[in-house]
Motif scaffolding. Structure first.
Motif, short mmCIF file in Angstrom:
data_model
loop_
_atom_site.label_atom_id
_atom_site.label_comp_id
_atom_site.label_asym_id
_atom_site.label_seq_id
_atom_site.Cartn_x
_atom_site.Cartn_y
_atom_site.Cartn_z
N UNK A 46 -0.49 4.66 3.18
CA UNK A 46 -0.06 3.88 1.57
C UNK A 46 -1.42 3.70 1.07
N UNK A 47 -2.52 3.32 1.73
CA UNK A 47 -3.75 2.92 1.06
C UNK A 47 -4.24 4.19 0.50
N UNK A 48 -4.08 5.22 1.27
CA UNK A 48 -4.58 6.68 0.71
C UNK A 48 -4.05 6.82 -0.57
N UNK A 49 -2.63 6.58 -0.72
CA UNK A 49 -1.76 6.99 -1.88
C UNK A 49 -2.33 5.81 -2.84
N UNK A 50 -2.61 4.71 -2.56
CA UNK A 50 -3.04 3.60 -3.81
C UNK A 50 -4.21 4.26 -4.33
N UNK A 51 -5.26 4.60 -3.41
CA UNK A 51 -6.58 4.96 -3.82
C UNK A 51 -6.37 6.42 -4.95
N UNK A 52 -5.51 7.01 -4.36
CA UNK A 52 -5.35 8.22 -5.38
C UNK A 52 -4.70 7.90 -6.62
N UNK A 53 -3.88 6.79 -6.82
CA UNK A 53 -3.08 6.33 -8.11
C UNK A 53 -4.36 5.60 -8.70
N UNK A 54 -5.03 4.97 -8.14
CA UNK A 54 -6.17 4.21 -8.58
C UNK A 54 -7.27 5.15 -9.47
N UNK A 55 -7.66 6.38 -8.62
CA UNK A 55 -8.61 7.25 -9.24
C UNK A 55 -8.13 7.86 -10.31
N UNK A 56 -6.67 8.48 -10.38
CA UNK A 56 -6.17 8.90 -11.46
C UNK A 56 -5.88 8.04 -12.86
N UNK A 57 -5.57 6.77 -12.25
CA UNK A 57 -5.53 5.99 -13.59
C UNK A 57 -6.98 5.49 -14.27
#
Length: 126
Positions: A46-57
């Motif tokens: 989940x943290x990996x996906x959160x970082x993915x979202x964070x980087x895109x945003x």
């Protein structure tokens, strides 16, 4: 148009793409296949996906800011994103240097991708 923030946004979106494509292969798949207990494994996933979202945003925010040059609040958000990427780079450097590896700066080179976004965003912050 603010060309520094445009360059920062393009770079950040590129970093997000590298994170998503490379991280999925090099981090997520091995993580999900390892013998770690299910709860910590899923938290890390989940943290990996959160970082993915964070980087895109963050990349999209920088691209938007590049078009809104001079709008009140642009500088504050640009400095926030710059600090955000400095913090990410610093975390990778601290973790890498604390392990005792030979040639540590190349073992976890993510900081090399993160730091330019910070520099470009700071250069473009009004």
């Amino acid at each position: 148009m603010n060309s520094w923030l445009l360059a920062a946004g393009i770079t950040a979106v590129g970093v997000a793409a590298v994170h998503i494509a490379g991280g999925r292969r090099d981090v997520v798949h091995p993580l999900l296949a390892c013998g770690l207990a299910d709860e910590p494994k899923r938290v890390l996933h989940a943290v990996w996906h959160m970082v993915s979202v964070d980087l895109v945003l963050s990349g999209l925010a920088l691209l938007y800011l590049s078009l809104m040059d001079g709008t009140p609040g642009t500088g504050l958000v640009a400095w926030f994103v710059a600090a955000h990427f400095v913090a990410y780079a610093a975390v990778f450097l601290v973790v890498t240097l604390s392990v005792g590896w030979t040639r540590p700066l190349l073992r976890l080179p993510q900081w090399i991708l993160l730091l330019p976004v910070a520099v470009l965003a700071a250069a473009g912050a009004p």
